[in-house]
Scaffold this motif. Structure first.
Motif, PDB file in Angstrom:
ATOM      1  N   GLU A  13      -4.967   8.699  12.114  1.00 22.69           N
ATOM      2  CA  GLU A  13      -5.860   8.249  13.191  1.00 22.69           C
ATOM      3  C   GLU A  13      -6.701   7.046  12.793  1.00 22.69           C
ATOM      4  OE1 GLU A  13      -7.922  11.859  14.474  1.00 22.69           O
ATOM      5  OE2 GLU A  13      -6.004  12.898  14.166  1.00 22.69           O
ATOM      6  N   GLY A  14      -6.838   6.828  11.464  1.00 22.11           N
ATOM      7  CA  GLY A  14      -7.770   5.781  11.029  1.00 22.11           C
ATOM      8  C   GLY A  14      -7.119   4.502  10.538  1.00 22.11           C
ATOM      9  N   SER A  15      -5.846   4.534  10.195  1.00 21.67           N
ATOM     10  CA  SER A  15      -5.242   3.303   9.670  1.00 21.67           C
ATOM     11  C   SER A  15      -4.540   2.554  10.808  1.00 21.67           C
ATOM     12  CB  SER A  15      -4.249   3.621   8.547  1.00 21.67           C
ATOM     13  OG  SER A  15      -3.062   4.185   9.053  1.00 21.67           O
ATOM     14  N   GLY A  33       0.822  -1.214   0.000  1.00 19.72           N
ATOM     15  CA  GLY A  33       0.000   0.000   0.000  1.00 19.72           C
ATOM     16  C   GLY A  33       0.854   1.261   0.000  1.00 19.72           C
ATOM     17  N   GLN A  34       1.959   1.223   0.737  1.00 21.53           N
ATOM     18  CA  GLN A  34       2.850   2.389   0.766  1.00 21.53           C
ATOM     19  C   GLN A  34       3.439   2.680  -0.606  1.00 21.53           C
ATOM     20  OE1 GLN A  34       3.615   4.659   3.286  1.00 21.53           O
ATOM     21  NE2 GLN A  34       1.798   3.660   4.116  1.00 21.53           N
ATOM     22  N   MET A  35       3.493   1.661  -1.427  1.00 26.68           N
ATOM     23  CA  MET A  35       4.132   1.808  -2.743  1.00 26.68           C
ATOM     24  C   MET A  35       3.160   2.319  -3.798  1.00 26.68           C
ATOM     25  SD  MET A  35       6.189  -1.798  -2.537  1.00 26.68           S
ATOM     26  CE  MET A  35       7.109  -1.694  -4.054  1.00 26.68           C
ATOM     27  N   ASN A  36       1.948   2.666  -3.351  1.00 26.44           N
ATOM     28  CA  ASN A  36       0.899   3.074  -4.284  1.00 26.44           C
ATOM     29  C   ASN A  36       0.625   4.571  -4.173  1.00 26.44           C
ATOM     30  OD1 ASN A  36      -1.263   2.899  -6.073  1.00 26.44           O
ATOM     31  ND2 ASN A  36      -2.735   2.423  -4.440  1.00 26.44           N
ATOM     32  N   GLN A  37       0.807   5.277  -5.275  1.00 26.53           N
ATOM     33  CA  GLN A  37       0.436   6.701  -5.303  1.00 26.53           C
ATOM     34  C   GLN A  37      -0.773   6.874  -6.216  1.00 26.53           C
ATOM     35  OE1 GLN A  37       2.716   9.759  -7.560  1.00 26.53           O
ATOM     36  NE2 GLN A  37       2.851  10.803  -5.606  1.00 26.53           N
ATOM     37  N   ILE A  38      -1.808   7.532  -5.668  1.00 25.41           N
ATOM     38  CA  ILE A  38      -2.982   7.787  -6.508  1.00 25.41           C
ATOM     39  C   ILE A  38      -3.083   9.279  -6.791  1.00 25.41           C
ATOM     40  CG2 ILE A  38      -4.222   5.825  -5.500  1.00 25.41           C
ATOM     41  CD1 ILE A  38      -6.048   8.072  -4.146  1.00 25.41           C
ATOM     42  N   SER A  39      -3.810   9.603  -7.859  1.00 24.72           N
ATOM     43  CA  SER A  39      -4.151  11.004  -8.080  1.00 24.72           C
ATOM     44  C   SER A  39      -5.518  11.204  -7.439  1.00 24.72           C
ATOM     45  CB  SER A  39      -4.215  11.306  -9.567  1.00 24.72           C
ATOM     46  OG  SER A  39      -4.551  12.662  -9.757  1.00 24.72           O
ATOM     47  N   SER A  40      -5.702  12.330  -6.795  1.00 21.72           N
ATOM     48  CA  SER A  40      -6.949  12.546  -6.069  1.00 21.72           C
ATOM     49  C   SER A  40      -8.167  12.296  -6.960  1.00 21.72           C
ATOM     50  CB  SER A  40      -6.998  13.979  -5.545  1.00 21.72           C
ATOM     51  OG  SER A  40      -8.293  14.241  -5.061  1.00 21.72           O
ATOM     52  N   GLU A  86     -11.297   5.840   2.926  1.00 19.05           N
ATOM     53  CA  GLU A  86     -11.504   4.403   3.158  1.00 19.05           C
ATOM     54  C   GLU A  86     -10.281   3.609   2.724  1.00 19.05           C
ATOM     55  OE1 GLU A  86     -13.694   2.803   5.026  1.00 19.05           O
ATOM     56  OE2 GLU A  86     -14.164   4.912   5.416  1.00 19.05           O
ATOM     57  N   LEU A  87      -9.760   3.938   1.535  1.00 15.52           N
ATOM     58  CA  LEU A  87      -8.584   3.224   1.028  1.00 15.52           C
ATOM     59  C   LEU A  87      -7.368   3.476   1.923  1.00 15.52           C
ATOM     60  CD1 LEU A  87      -8.999   3.923  -2.813  1.00 15.52           C
ATOM     61  CD2 LEU A  87      -9.390   1.763  -1.601  1.00 15.52           C
ATOM     62  N   ILE A  88      -7.257   4.731   2.363  1.00 15.48           N
ATOM     63  CA  ILE A  88      -6.125   5.075   3.244  1.00 15.48           C
ATOM     64  C   ILE A  88      -6.214   4.277   4.543  1.00 15.48           C
ATOM     65  CG2 ILE A  88      -5.114   6.927   4.646  1.00 15.48           C
ATOM     66  CD1 ILE A  88      -5.926   8.897   2.423  1.00 15.48           C
ATOM     67  N   LYS A  89      -7.419   4.209   5.098  1.00  9.52           N
ATOM     68  CA  LYS A  89      -7.598   3.480   6.366  1.00  9.52           C
ATOM     69  C   LYS A  89      -7.210   2.010   6.205  1.00  9.52           C
ATOM     70  CE  LYS A  89     -11.165   6.457   8.255  1.00  9.52           C
ATOM     71  NZ  LYS A  89     -12.612   6.681   8.294  1.00  9.52           N
ATOM     72  N   LYS A  90      -7.480   1.473   5.040  1.00  8.29           N
ATOM     73  CA  LYS A  90      -7.119   0.061   4.814  1.00  8.29           C
ATOM     74  C   LYS A  90      -5.626  -0.104   4.531  1.00  8.29           C
ATOM     75  CE  LYS A  90     -10.991  -0.848   2.086  1.00  8.29           C
ATOM     76  NZ  LYS A  90     -11.338  -1.408   0.807  1.00  8.29           N
ATOM     77  N   GLY A  91      -4.913   1.021   4.493  1.00  7.83           N
ATOM     78  CA  GLY A  91      -3.462   0.942   4.243  1.00  7.83           C
ATOM     79  C   GLY A  91      -3.122   0.712   2.787  1.00  7.83           C
ATOM     80  N   GLU A  92      -3.984   1.179   1.886  1.00 10.02           N
ATOM     81  CA  GLU A  92      -3.736   0.898   0.468  1.00 10.02           C
ATOM     82  C   GLU A  92      -3.080   2.046  -0.286  1.00 10.02           C
ATOM     83  OE1 GLU A  92      -7.083  -0.706  -1.661  1.00 10.02           O
ATOM     84  OE2 GLU A  92      -7.400  -2.271  -0.156  1.00 10.02           O
ATOM     85  N   ILE A  93      -2.840   3.179   0.411  1.00 11.64           N
ATOM     86  CA  ILE A  93      -2.293   4.340  -0.296  1.00 11.64           C
ATOM     87  C   ILE A  93      -1.115   4.940   0.483  1.00 11.64           C
ATOM     88  CG2 ILE A  93      -2.797   6.714  -1.044  1.00 11.64           C
ATOM     89  CD1 ILE A  93      -5.670   5.826  -1.531  1.00 11.64           C
ATOM     90  N   ASN A 122      -5.911  17.742   5.440  1.00 14.49           N
ATOM     91  CA  ASN A 122      -5.978  17.285   6.833  1.00 14.49           C
ATOM     92  C   ASN A 122      -6.972  16.140   7.014  1.00 14.49           C
ATOM     93  OD1 ASN A 122      -3.979  18.893   7.832  1.00 14.49           O
ATOM     94  ND2 ASN A 122      -5.340  20.520   8.586  1.00 14.49           N
ATOM     95  N   GLN A 123      -8.073  16.189   6.270  1.00 17.90           N
ATOM     96  CA  GLN A 123      -9.040  15.077   6.368  1.00 17.90           C
ATOM     97  C   GLN A 123      -8.378  13.769   5.927  1.00 17.90           C
ATOM     98  OE1 GLN A 123     -12.135  16.707   3.879  1.00 17.90           O
ATOM     99  NE2 GLN A 123     -13.449  17.194   5.614  1.00 17.90           N
ATOM    100  N   LEU A 124      -7.655  13.845   4.834  1.00 17.75           N
ATOM    101  CA  LEU A 124      -6.986  12.642   4.324  1.00 17.75           C
ATOM    102  C   LEU A 124      -5.912  12.182   5.312  1.00 17.75           C
ATOM    103  CD1 LEU A 124      -6.629  13.789   0.597  1.00 17.75           C
ATOM    104  CD2 LEU A 124      -8.115  11.957   1.449  1.00 17.75           C
ATOM    105  N   GLN A 125      -5.194  13.155   5.843  1.00 15.71           N
ATOM    106  CA  GLN A 125      -4.122  12.824   6.775  1.00 15.71           C
ATOM    107  C   GLN A 125      -4.702  12.205   8.050  1.00 15.71           C
ATOM    108  OE1 GLN A 125      -1.126  11.986   6.325  1.00 15.71           O
ATOM    109  NE2 GLN A 125      -0.215  13.951   5.758  1.00 15.71           N
ATOM    110  N   ARG A 126      -5.845  12.705   8.470  1.00 14.69           N
ATOM    111  CA  ARG A 126      -6.488  12.148   9.667  1.00 14.69           C
ATOM    112  C   ARG A 126      -6.864  10.676   9.430  1.00 14.69           C
ATOM    113  NH1 ARG A 126     -10.087  16.330  10.246  1.00 14.69           N
ATOM    114  NH2 ARG A 126      -8.400  17.755  10.792  1.00 14.69           N
TER     115      ARG A 126
END
Ligand code: BGC
Length: 749
Positions: free
Chosen positions: A93-95, A49-56, A65-72, A85-89
């Motif tokens: 805080e969510g993953s 997941g850390q190796m995955n970069q997405i475009s917003s 949701e994807l971030i929380k699952k550790g996919e991004i 900040n929402q994404l970072q949270r």
């Protein structure tokens, strides 16, 4: 290791900018411990997941949701601090492991305050301008939570048809290395850990600028020796300056796409240079290996990229989808994944993201502040090139009462910003028309009649009106050039002349008999031989950005004096491309000057007419050589003295000469030092830039200028593919450009 390399980079840039070592890696041991501790807790899926970069996608909930699952691991193209900040949270805080995401954006020559395009900045030959531009960009971009930019672009660009030449520092490996390293320092500041630092990305690794025919994304066929002597040095300098990340290029070189090129990614970048940051692919460049015919399908793509040394994939999702199975099958070792994840986590730690993941949403805006605008104006003043100034038309004197402002670029707030501007706001652009009115409107009458409304406009009626209006003025200022969209990625041109009816406009203006000053804003060196002839004076400003107007107004009226020099050769005709100063000699070196074709007798017998490697119709006649630019003053160069004429390989040659300002204006001269290795185990360029410096002198002032050139800097990759200084005779020039000056010689034992 990094320290030694930084010192090497300092030597490379010696005498051009100071070498205070940035503190990018001071906590390395501590960081390594943290990286290992975190890595040991990660599942294979979390690592991938850390190796995955997405475009917003624009959809915060979905991305969260994807971030929380550790996919991004990283997100590209989010520039709103609340959303960041929402994404970072979601990540912190969510993953499960709370690993922050890295927010990326193409901040190429400014975020909000737009500086001249990089090719323009390179014309300043001033690393401080590049550093300052990148610093301003970092301060503005980081204020919204962007902590990673995809810059500097340090591809050697010798083909003006290539639209991305705009984004480069031009044709020269040394100039590009110096400017690129300065940009890295500017983006990253004194410490990556500082909240205003953004990670730089040296791109595109490597050879992208050599695209065949100047068509974007095209194949390149660069030999290993040329790669090492010409295309790699700017990247090595960026690495040594501490660039936190590298991006693979789109091109395949000699059959191997960069994203799958183990030689450049593992052997050179990691092995030889010791790079320990992130290697990211270019946009979809991993999956494009299928189009190249280098990978069969997505699975093959993921296997080839990761095994070649890529850490993070930009937007093509083959890693997240394919790597789990590839690891199971043993085709990609988990140790290889671990190494990639280490590189990613290391940069996140270095950026201080774990300690300080959020951006201050309530901080007062730093966009377009006074200091930023002043820096951007300085950059335009230093990077504008005076190409012609007949009868000293410029600067305009007090005898000028009325000026006519004409041309499609006089008031083009969007287009003067140039390519790669995602965030700059055109309502903040100060155009030449607005600036002339605001700054000089009380001294001169200004008639504005654009003639053409955009660069491709062909409206003859407009031309007639402009010429009629211009006839009433004392001097005509014709603002010509290219719209922003005519250069940049995927915007190559086969014909690089002025578009639309701009030449007809200039002809009509010249017909008025009034002095014509052409001010050209473009993304590349255009073929403007005829237009130069039609003009009494020519200022070339590339695309100058937000503060183009005020800087140009001051240059036109002499409050500032032009000092820029061409960072790339200006050709007479596009058919001469590629033409660059550091070419090799042929067995029958090209000579200047051609016999007019009309003089060839009919049915002339077959001869080796001319017996040299020129065209019959254009020879190698340039319009303007590399390093060329005039001033309102004149400079005289004294004969240079060498500290010795016989030197050993570990000696330092000192070259000194007296520079005098023999004209009427205080001004800056860019002095250049070139060297030729006369005989070597492989043929060498006829000249190579080794040093440059900017010297400011008052009228009548003289100064001794000294360069130090360690003989080690004459090393090149030789017949045995070893980087060595070969003994023998060298020629050396200290000159105002790549074509002038008398050579001195010295010998290396
Ligand atoms: C360009 C890169 C850029 C990336 C992300 C690609 O198309 O080649 O230079 O950084 O897009 O926007």
């Amino acid at each position: 290791m990094r320290t030694t390399k930084f010192l090497a980079a300092c030597l490379l840039t010696l005498s051009v900018f100071s070498c205070k070592q940035p503190d990018y890696n001071s906590k390395d041991a501590e960081i390594e411990k943290k990286v290992e501790a975190l890595l040991s807790k990660m599942t294979l899926e979390e690592k991938i997941g850390q190796m995955n970069q997405i475009s917003s996608s624009g959809n915060i909930e979905e991305m969260s949701e994807l971030i929380k699952k550790g996919e991004i691991g990283s997100i590209l193209n989010e520039v709103d601090p609340v959303r960041v900040n929402q994404l970072q949270r979601a990540a912190v805080e969510g993953s499960r492991l709370g690993i922050p995401v890295l927010i990326a954006r193409d901040v190429i020559h400014g975020f909000k305050t737009i500086f001249p395009i990089p090719l323009g900045q390179a014309a300043s030959f001033d690393p401080e301008i590049a550093r300052e531009g990148a610093r301003v960009a970092a301060v503005e971009a980081s204020s919204v939570g962007v902590r990673w930019t995809f810059a500097p672009m340090i591809d050697i660009s010798r083909d003006p048809r290539w639209g991305r030449i705009a984004e480069s520092c031009g044709e020269d490996p040394y100039l590009t290395a110096v400017m690129g390293a300065a940009m890295v320092k500017g983006f990253q500041g004194d410490s990556l850990n500082d909240p205003t630092a953004i990670a730089a990305c040296a791109k595109h690794f490597v050879g992208y600028g050599a695209a065949e025919g100047g068509r974007d994304y095209n194949s390149t066929f660069i030999s290993e020796r040329n790669l090492r002597n010409i295309y790699l040095p700017s990247f090595e300098a960026a690495e040594a300056a501490g660039a936190a990340t590298f991006m693979t290029s789109f091109n395949d070189n000699d059959g191997v796409p960069s994203t799958g090129n183990k030689f450049i990614l593992r052997d050179v970048l990691r092995g030889e240079w010791g790079f320990d940051g992130i290697v990211v692919t270019d946009w979809n460049s991993a999956r494009e290996m299928i189009n190249h015919g280098f990978a069969a399908d997505d699975k093959d793509v993921a296997e080839k990229s990761v095994n070649a040394g890529v850490d993070m994939e930009m937007v093509s999702y083959t890693f997240v989808k394919q790597l789990p199975e590839l690891v199971k099958e043993g085709k990609v070792k988990e140790s290889v994944i671990d190494e990639a994840v280490r590189n990613i986590l290391r940069v996140k730690f270095r950026l201080g993201l774990f300690d300080n993941p959020y951006v201050d949403e309530n901080k007062p805006s730093v966009f377009y502040n006074k200091e930023h605008l002043a820096a951007a104006k300085r950059a335009v003043e230093e990077s504008t090139i005076l190409l012609k100034n007949e009868n000293a038309v410029l600067p305009l004197g007090s005898n000028v009462r009325t000026i006519a402002v004409v041309g499609p670029m006089a008031n083009a707030p969007h287009d003067q910003m140039g390519t790669w501007v995602f965030d700059g706001d055109k309502t903040h652009t100060q155009t030449p028309l607005a600036a002339l009115k605001a700054m000089y409107g009380d001294k001169v009458n200004i008639i504005y009649e654009p003639g053409l409304t955009f660069s491709r406009d062909t409206n003859a009626e407009g031309i007639r009106k402009a010429a009629a209006a211009a006839a009433r003025a004392d001097v005509i200022l014709a603002f010509l050039g290219e719209e922003a969209i005519l250069s940049g990625e995927a915007h190559s041109l086969a014909d690089i002349s002025l578009k639309g009816a701009q030449t007809q406009l200039l002809e009509a203006l010249e017909n008025t008999g009034k002095p014509v000053v052409s001010i050209i804003m473009a993304g590349r060196p255009l073929t403007i031989a005829h237009e130069v002839e039609l003009s009494d004076a020519v200022l070339y400003s590339f695309h100058p950005g937000t503060m183009g107007g005020p800087a140009l107004a001051d240059l036109i009226f002499g409050k500032a004096v032009p000092s820029g020099k061409t960072p790339v050769t200006f050709v007479q005709h596009v058919g001469q491309v590629p033409l660059y100063y550091a070419h090799h000699n042929t067995g029958r070196p090209a000579r200047k000057g051609v016999k007019p074709l009309a003089e060839l007798p009919l049915e002339a017998g077959q001869t080796s007419e001319g017996s040299n490697s020129s065209y019959m119709d254009y020879s190698v006649e340039l319009l303007f050589p590399f390093g060329y630019g005039l001033s309102y003053t004149t400079f005289s160069y004294g004969t240079p003295k060498l500290s010795a004429t016989e030197l050993a390989k570990n000696d330092v040659l000192k070259v000194s000469f007296e520079l005098a300002n023999t004209g009427k204006y205080e001004a800056t001269e860019i002095v250049q030092l070139y060297v030729q290795d006369k005989v070597a185990s492989v043929t060498r360029p006829v000249k190579e830039l080794k040093r440059f410096t900017r010297v400011t002198l008052k009228p009548g002032e003289k100064r001794m200028v000294e360069f130090e050139l360690p003989i080690a800097d004459l090393a090149f990759w030789n017949i045995d593919m070893k980087k060595v200084v070969e003994p023998g005779e060298f020629a050396l020039w200290v000159a105002a450009d790549s074509e002038s000056g008398e050579p001195l010689t010295f010998t290396v034992k």
